[in-house]
Design an enzyme around this catalytic site. Structure first.
Site, PDB file in Angstrom:
ATOM      1  N   GLY A   1       0.821  -1.050  -0.068  1.00 51.94           N
ATOM      2  CA  GLY A   1       0.062   0.020   0.180  1.00 51.94           C
ATOM      3  C   GLY A   1       0.844   1.224   0.017  1.00 51.94           C
ATOM      4  N   ALA A   2       0.639   2.185  -1.044  1.00 53.12           N
ATOM      5  CA  ALA A   2       1.356   3.247  -0.982  1.00 53.12           C
ATOM      6  C   ALA A   2       0.643   4.740  -0.825  1.00 53.12           C
ATOM      7  CB  ALA A   2       1.981   3.420  -2.317  1.00 53.12           C
ATOM      8  N   GLY A   3      -0.446   4.537   0.291  1.00 49.87           N
ATOM      9  CA  GLY A   3      -1.133   5.647   0.780  1.00 49.87           C
ATOM     10  C   GLY A   3      -0.456   6.485   1.657  1.00 49.87           C
ATOM     11  N   GLY A   4      -0.920   7.492   2.691  1.00 52.11           N
ATOM     12  CA  GLY A   4      -0.346   8.072   3.453  1.00 52.11           C
ATOM     13  C   GLY A   4       0.426   7.003   4.633  1.00 52.11           C
ATOM     14  N   ALA A   5      -0.344   6.130   4.963  1.00 48.81           N
ATOM     15  CA  ALA A   5       0.117   5.095   6.034  1.00 48.81           C
ATOM     16  C   ALA A   5       1.107   4.159   5.459  1.00 48.81           C
ATOM     17  CB  ALA A   5      -0.890   4.146   6.511  1.00 48.81           C
ATOM     18  N   GLY A   6       1.245   3.679   4.042  1.00 51.84           N
ATOM     19  CA  GLY A   6       2.409   3.091   3.780  1.00 51.84           C
ATOM     20  C   GLY A   6       3.562   3.641   3.198  1.00 51.84           C
TER      21      GLY A   6
ATOM     22  N   PHE B   1     -13.000  22.142  13.283  1.00 51.48           N
ATOM     23  CA  PHE B   1     -13.658  20.961  12.793  1.00 51.48           C
ATOM     24  C   PHE B   1     -14.415  20.166  13.907  1.00 51.48           C
ATOM     25  CE2 PHE B   1     -13.672  17.662   9.291  1.00 51.48           C
ATOM     26  CZ  PHE B   1     -13.283  18.376   8.237  1.00 51.48           C
TER      27      PHE B   1
ATOM     28  N   GLN C   1     -18.464   4.547   9.750  1.00 51.26           N
ATOM     29  CA  GLN C   1     -18.910   6.051   9.410  1.00 51.26           C
ATOM     30  C   GLN C   1     -19.657   6.167   7.810  1.00 51.26           C
ATOM     31  OE1 GLN C   1     -16.181   9.677   9.529  1.00 51.26           O
ATOM     32  NE2 GLN C   1     -17.156   9.400  11.475  1.00 51.26           N
TER      33      GLN C   1
ATOM     34  N   HIS D   1     -20.688   9.603   5.858  1.00 52.76           N
ATOM     35  CA  HIS D   1     -20.834  10.935   5.840  1.00 52.76           C
ATOM     36  C   HIS D   1     -22.207  11.601   5.500  1.00 52.76           C
ATOM     37  CE1 HIS D   1     -19.596  15.085   4.953  1.00 52.76           C
ATOM     38  NE2 HIS D   1     -18.487  14.978   5.443  1.00 52.76           N
TER      39      HIS D   1
ATOM     40  N   LEU E   1     -17.952  12.881  -2.186  1.00 54.71           N
ATOM     41  CA  LEU E   1     -17.861  13.644  -0.859  1.00 54.71           C
ATOM     42  C   LEU E   1     -18.340  15.104  -0.893  1.00 54.71           C
ATOM     43  CD1 LEU E   1     -17.857  12.706   2.210  1.00 54.71           C
ATOM     44  CD2 LEU E   1     -15.713  13.933   2.127  1.00 54.71           C
TER      45      LEU E   1
ATOM     46  N   THR F   1     -18.053  18.281   0.889  1.00 56.34           N
ATOM     47  CA  THR F   1     -17.444  18.633   2.183  1.00 56.34           C
ATOM     48  C   THR F   1     -18.618  19.416   3.262  1.00 56.34           C
ATOM     49  OG1 THR F   1     -16.034  20.399   3.198  1.00 56.34           O
ATOM     50  CG2 THR F   1     -16.881  20.895   0.889  1.00 56.34           C
ATOM     51  N   GLU F   2     -18.346  19.306   4.396  1.00 55.74           N
ATOM     52  CA  GLU F   2     -19.011  19.723   5.549  1.00 55.74           C
ATOM     53  C   GLU F   2     -19.120  21.208   5.555  1.00 55.74           C
ATOM     54  OE1 GLU F   2     -18.125  16.771   8.695  1.00 55.74           O
ATOM     55  OE2 GLU F   2     -17.920  18.793  10.175  1.00 55.74           O
TER      56      GLU F   2
ATOM     57  N   ARG G   1     -22.231  14.987  12.155  1.00 49.91           N
ATOM     58  CA  ARG G   1     -22.348  13.968  11.214  1.00 49.91           C
ATOM     59  C   ARG G   1     -23.475  13.029  11.210  1.00 49.91           C
ATOM     60  NH1 ARG G   1     -16.268  12.798   8.977  1.00 49.91           N
ATOM     61  NH2 ARG G   1     -15.714  14.851   8.430  1.00 49.91           N
TER      62      ARG G   1
ATOM     63  N   HIS H   1     -18.103   5.896   4.205  1.00 49.74           N
ATOM     64  CA  HIS H   1     -16.984   6.781   4.253  1.00 49.74           C
ATOM     65  C   HIS H   1     -15.939   6.136   4.852  1.00 49.74           C
ATOM     66  CE1 HIS H   1     -14.781  10.794   3.966  1.00 49.74           C
ATOM     67  NE2 HIS H   1     -14.842  10.991   5.142  1.00 49.74           N
TER      68      HIS H   1
ATOM     69  N   ARG I   1     -15.090   7.737  14.140  1.00 51.97           N
ATOM     70  CA  ARG I   1     -13.721   8.627  14.341  1.00 51.97           C
ATOM     71  C   ARG I   1     -14.188  10.268  14.109  1.00 51.97           C
ATOM     72  NH1 ARG I   1     -11.201  11.059   9.500  1.00 51.97           N
ATOM     73  NH2 ARG I   1     -12.846  10.194   8.357  1.00 51.97           N
TER      74      ARG I   1
ATOM     75  N   SER J   1      -7.933  10.863  10.798  1.00 54.04           N
ATOM     76  CA  SER J   1      -7.393   9.793   9.968  1.00 54.04           C
ATOM     77  C   SER J   1      -6.131   9.990   9.482  1.00 54.04           C
ATOM     78  CB  SER J   1      -8.472   9.105   9.019  1.00 54.04           C
ATOM     79  OG  SER J   1      -7.776   8.333   8.112  1.00 54.04           O
TER      80      SER J   1
HETATM   81  C1  LIG Z   1     -13.084  11.598  -0.271  1.00 55.57           C
HETATM   82  C2  LIG Z   1     -12.488  11.489   1.335  1.00 55.57           C
HETATM   83  C3  LIG Z   1     -12.097  12.673   2.074  1.00 55.57           C
HETATM   84  C4  LIG Z   1     -11.355  12.253   3.305  1.00 55.57           C
HETATM   85  N1  LIG Z   1     -11.131  13.207   4.193  1.00 55.57           N
HETATM   86  C5  LIG Z   1     -10.391  13.432   5.271  1.00 55.57           C
HETATM   87  C6  LIG Z   1      -9.869  14.443   5.800  1.00 55.57           C
HETATM   88  O1  LIG Z   1     -10.041  15.450   5.309  1.00 55.57           O
HETATM   89  N2  LIG Z   1      -9.077  14.154   6.955  1.00 55.57           N
HETATM   90  C7  LIG Z   1      -9.001  12.955   7.478  1.00 55.57           C
HETATM   91  O2  LIG Z   1      -8.229  12.847   8.628  1.00 55.57           O
HETATM   92  N3  LIG Z   1      -9.295  11.840   6.802  1.00 55.57           N
HETATM   93  C8  LIG Z   1     -10.118  12.037   5.759  1.00 55.57           C
HETATM   94  N4  LIG Z   1     -10.652  10.936   4.909  1.00 55.57           N
HETATM   95  C9  LIG Z   1     -10.074   9.551   5.521  1.00 55.57           C
HETATM   96  C10 LIG Z   1      -8.565   9.407   4.890  1.00 55.57           C
HETATM   97  O3  LIG Z   1      -8.294   9.957   3.899  1.00 55.57           O
HETATM   98  C11 LIG Z   1      -8.481   7.897   4.644  1.00 55.57           C
HETATM   99  O4  LIG Z   1      -8.790   7.209   5.795  1.00 55.57           O
HETATM  100  C12 LIG Z   1      -6.979   7.573   4.603  1.00 55.57           C
HETATM  101  O5  LIG Z   1      -6.368   8.497   3.523  1.00 55.57           O
HETATM  102  C13 LIG Z   1      -6.325   6.040   4.343  1.00 55.57           C
HETATM  103  O6  LIG Z   1      -5.242   6.213   4.060  1.00 55.57           O
HETATM  104  P1  LIG Z   1      -4.409   4.782   3.777  1.00 55.57           P
HETATM  105  O7  LIG Z   1      -2.862   5.165   3.624  1.00 55.57           O
HETATM  106  O8  LIG Z   1      -4.832   3.827   4.955  1.00 55.57           O
HETATM  107  O9  LIG Z   1      -5.011   4.093   2.375  1.00 55.57           O
HETATM  108  P2  LIG Z   1      -4.948   4.618   0.997  1.00 55.57           P
HETATM  109  O10 LIG Z   1      -4.775   6.008   0.894  1.00 55.57           O
HETATM  110  O11 LIG Z   1      -6.558   4.252   0.563  1.00 55.57           O
HETATM  111  O12 LIG Z   1      -4.167   3.845   0.087  1.00 55.57           O
HETATM  112  C14 LIG Z   1      -4.395   2.340   0.134  1.00 55.57           C
HETATM  113  C15 LIG Z   1      -3.289   1.807  -0.833  1.00 55.57           C
HETATM  114  O13 LIG Z   1      -3.159   0.532  -0.567  1.00 55.57           O
HETATM  115  C16 LIG Z   1      -3.149  -0.099  -2.044  1.00 55.57           C
HETATM  116  N5  LIG Z   1      -3.402  -1.328  -2.093  1.00 55.57           N
HETATM  117  C17 LIG Z   1      -4.923  -1.800  -1.671  1.00 55.57           C
HETATM  118  N6  LIG Z   1      -4.909  -2.892  -2.284  1.00 55.57           N
HETATM  119  C18 LIG Z   1      -3.846  -3.542  -2.484  1.00 55.57           C
HETATM  120  C19 LIG Z   1      -3.491  -4.810  -2.938  1.00 55.57           C
HETATM  121  N7  LIG Z   1      -4.261  -5.733  -2.778  1.00 55.57           N
HETATM  122  N8  LIG Z   1      -2.268  -5.007  -3.443  1.00 55.57           N
HETATM  123  C20 LIG Z   1      -1.346  -4.023  -3.386  1.00 55.57           C
HETATM  124  N9  LIG Z   1      -1.717  -2.803  -2.867  1.00 55.57           N
HETATM  125  C21 LIG Z   1      -3.008  -2.662  -2.612  1.00 55.57           C
HETATM  126  C22 LIG Z   1      -3.323   0.905  -2.711  1.00 55.57           C
HETATM  127  O14 LIG Z   1      -2.954   0.980  -4.180  1.00 55.57           O
HETATM  128  C23 LIG Z   1      -3.158   2.203  -2.177  1.00 55.57           C
HETATM  129  O15 LIG Z   1      -1.866   2.650  -2.425  1.00 55.57           O
HETATM  130  C24 LIG Z   1     -11.229  11.043   3.629  1.00 55.57           C
HETATM  131  C25 LIG Z   1     -11.469   9.897   3.023  1.00 55.57           C
HETATM  132  C26 LIG Z   1     -12.104  10.028   1.684  1.00 55.57           C
HETATM  133  C27 LIG Z   1     -12.596   8.815   0.979  1.00 55.57           C
END
Ligand SMILES: Cc1cc2nc3c(=O)[nH]c(=O)nc-3n(C[C@H](O)[C@H](O)[C@H](O)COP(=O)(O)OP(=O)(O)OC[C@H]3O[C@@H](n4cnc5c(N)ncnc54)[C@H](O)[C@@H]3O)c2cc1C
Length: 583
Positions: free
Chosen positions: A11-16, A116, A236, A238, A248, A250-251, A282, A349, A391, A396
């Site tokens: 996973g390459a979102g914020g956490a990864g 918020f 949760q 929204h 989404l 926005t609020e 919410r 959400h 949450r 998050s």
């Molecule tokens: C529209 C929207 C607005 C939001 N606004 C806010 C906000 O303002 N403030 C806040 O705190 N939170 C907010 N949230 C919540 C927050 O953004 C998410 O909970 C958070 O970004 C999730 O991050 P993550 O790194 O866990 O996963 P993600 O960013 O979802 O990344 C998941 C990663 O996993 C990878 N992956 C998934 N499955 C596989 C697989 N089988 N094999 C390989 N890779 C895989 C994907 O490629 C991706 O890189 C919002 C959410 C949404 C949907």
């Protein structure tokens, strides 16, 4: 193909990305596998901001942030996690700033902060400016910044690789298997430590703000090994998503003065929350909207939405402060907020539950302190029990940074101390069998039909309002869909970029997540946070102040077994009586 790294991040979102960066700081080799190009991850969609008690605009303290988090989580939050989080997020935000994240600024040049929902001063006395933001693109900026840092630190990326299996033997994780979308080949990744950060699973619902790819893959893979998923009943919604699409809204749209109206044009929030009306929290707004729809006052062809009315606001406000959503309504609904009412409905959400971890991100194998050696998790797909039953907005993004950092640090520390453990004899076997079965099936059902039925039934039966009979019916529906899934046919035989095959596989993952969620929700006989039961109206601390752990019984045809885990309490006890409800 065979690869070998000390630490592997899925996973390459914020956490990864945060985990990969911190693993790399630990002087080990690091690779990150992602089914998307990293900067397309859902983190990039987050607009609102990241909460931290910096006190740049008004006095603030981590203890106040901790209290808000615990109260927002309806006391199911583990208070040790909330403490670590509220303290650590302060320097983590400064760390992001030093990496180059372009935060919005106060006039004197500090990181700007805004109010918020749920964030208060002095233990609930009044709202406080705690959300740090980069315009309405905070998540986007976090992703870009962290990706750059990873490129700098030399993380190897495998993009458009889908992880299909976790290699766990004798209680230790030894790597993963991934499917390369471009070639259709399976790869074995051998590792000393693996960090899971694969995001949420909002796609089990018909209307969701979540990206198409959020199908709970790694939660399901974990659960298929007989390992538990925690607190899956807490999901949760929204209140405002664009009708039918779930995108989404926005609020801020209500903050700027938007008014919710039913089919009669009535400002119905006056009845549900006479004082704060449209600015109610919410969950209250979501339940009010659904009540209006259920009682026949919905709008649109299916009468399953309500309107948000901005027409009384000046054009400059609509096109200025609400530019993004105005654009989306014009493009996707053909509705112009300057002169038209815009149709909205509640949208699925955020998953509070997921793969249970301890404070260092280590994955737990039961509710009694057992763990899986070498396996870590962070982000929305993990459950360190920070968010409890609900949450708070902006918590998050903070969770990703704080617990991504910890998971990366501890995974690297572990990897430095151990040797590679042997891979199972035939690591590809299970993935190969899964794909062979999907390819060989000549069934008439296709994945799209089953997915649609799953999403619609989850929305109706395990959505905002829940009750025993509906959820029992849903357990049966999921069983039936699972049986039909076994015969799903994939008509496209190609190896390269076979998206039909991938979608069929993802449906299998979604069915598992839906099953764990429905069984956990049916089992919890109280209302708490986002879990709202019409047949058990009240919160019941005497019997239910505990986490749910849902397991798949591998010896008994995959039946769901429910166990529990204690809530970590630390100082904050329930200071408030259950809220009176108007429904
Ligand atoms: C529209 C929207 C607005 C939001 N606004 C806010 C906000 O303002 N403030 C806040 O705190 N939170 C907010 N949230 C919540 C927050 O953004 C998410 O909970 C958070 O970004 C999730 O991050 P993550 O790194 O866990 O996963 P993600 O960013 O979802 O990344 C998941 C990663 O996993 C990878 N992956 C998934 N499955 C596989 C697989 N089988 N094999 C390989 N890779 C895989 C994907 O490629 C991706 O890189 C919002 C959410 C949404 C949907």
């Amino acid at each position: 193909m065979h690869h070998r790294y000390d630490v592997l991040v899925v996973g390459a979102g914020g956490a990864g990305l945060m985990a990969a960066l911190y693993a790399a700081k630990g002087n080990v080799s690091v690779a990150c596998i992602s089914k998307l190009y990293p900067t397309r991850s859902h983190t990039g969609a987050a607009q609102g901001g990241i909460g931290a008690a910096l006190g740049n605009v008004a006095e603030d303290h981590w203890e106040w942030h901790m209290f808000d988090t615990v109260k927002g989580g309806d006391y199911l939050t583990d208070q040790d996690a909330a403490e670590v989080f509220s303290k650590d997020i302060i320097d983590a935000v400064y760390e992001l700033e030093h990496m180059g994240l372009p935060f919005s600024r106060t006039p004197e040049g500090k990181i700007a902060q805004r109010k918020f929902g749920g964030h208060t001063r002095d233990f609930g006395k009044a709202a406080v400016e705690r959300s740090c933001y980069a315009k309405d693109r905070t998540g986007h900026m976090i992703l870009q910044t962290l990706y750059q840092q990873n490129v700098k630190s030399g993380t190897t990326f495998y993009n458009e690789y889908h992880v299909t299996d976790l290699l766990i033997e004798n209680g230790r994780c030894r790597g993963v298997v991934a499917y390369d979308l471009a070639t259709g080949e399976l790869h074995t990744f051998h590792a000393k430590a693996v960090i899971l950060a694969a995001g949420g699973y909002g796609r089990v619902f018909k209307i969701t703000s979540n990206a198409l790819t959020l199908t709970g893959d790694l939660m399901s893979i974990y659960y298929r090994k007989g390992l538990p998923l925690e607190d899956m009943e807490f999901y949760q919604f929204h209140p405002t998503g664009l009708a039918k699409l779930g995108i989404l809204v926005t609020e801020g749209i209500r903050g700027e003065g938007g008014i919710l109206r039913n089919a009669n044009g009535e400002r119905f929030m006056e009845r549900y929350a006479p004082t704060i009306k449209d600015l109610a929290p919410r969950d209250i707004v979501s339940r009010s909207i659904v009540t209006e729809i259920r009682e026949g006052r919905g709008v649109g062809l299916d009468k399953d939405a309500v309107h948000i009315d901005l027409t009384h606001l000046p054009r400059e406000v609509i096109e200025g402060k609400l530019a993004e959503i105005t654009d989306l309504a014009r493009t996707y609904l053909g509705q112009d907020p300057v002169k038209d009412l815009v149709a909205i409905q509640p949208t699925a959400h955020y998953a509070m539950g997921g793969i249970p971890t301890d404070l260092n991100g280590l994955c737990l194998s039961d509710g009694q302190g057992g763990s899986v050696e070498g396996l870590y998790a962070a982000g929305e797909q993990a459950c360190v029990s920070l968010h409890g039953a609900n949450r708070l907005g902006t918590n998050s993004l903070g969770d990703l940074i704080v617990f991504g950092r910890r998971a990366g640090t501890y995974a690297a520390q572990y990897a430095r101390q151990v040797e590679f453990a042997d891979l199972p004899e035939n690591p590809l076997r299970e993935s190969q069998e899964m794909f062979d079965a999907l390819r060989a099936s000549k069934g008439s059902d296709n994945a799209a039909t089953i997915r649609k039925e799953l999403q619609e039934s989850m929305m109706n039966n395990v959505g905002i309002f829940r009750n025993g009979p509906d959820m029992e019916r849903q357990v049966g529906i999921i069983q039936e869909l699972k049986a039909r899934y076994k015969n799903v046919g994939v008509s496209d035989p190609s190896r390269r970029y076979n998206s039909e095959l991938i979608e069929a596989m993802e449906l299998g993952f979604m069915l598992d997540c839906a099953e764990a969620m429905t069984s956990s929700a049916l089992n919890r006989k109280e209302s708490r946070g986002a879990h709202d039961r019409e047949d058990y109206r009240d919160r019941d601390d005497a019997n239910w102040l505990k986490h749910t752990m849902a397991y798949k019984d591998l010896n008994n045809d995959g039946q769901v077994i429910i166990g529990y885990k204690d809530v970590a309490l630390k100082g904050f006890t329930r200071a408030f009586e259950p809220k009176p409800r108007v429904y």
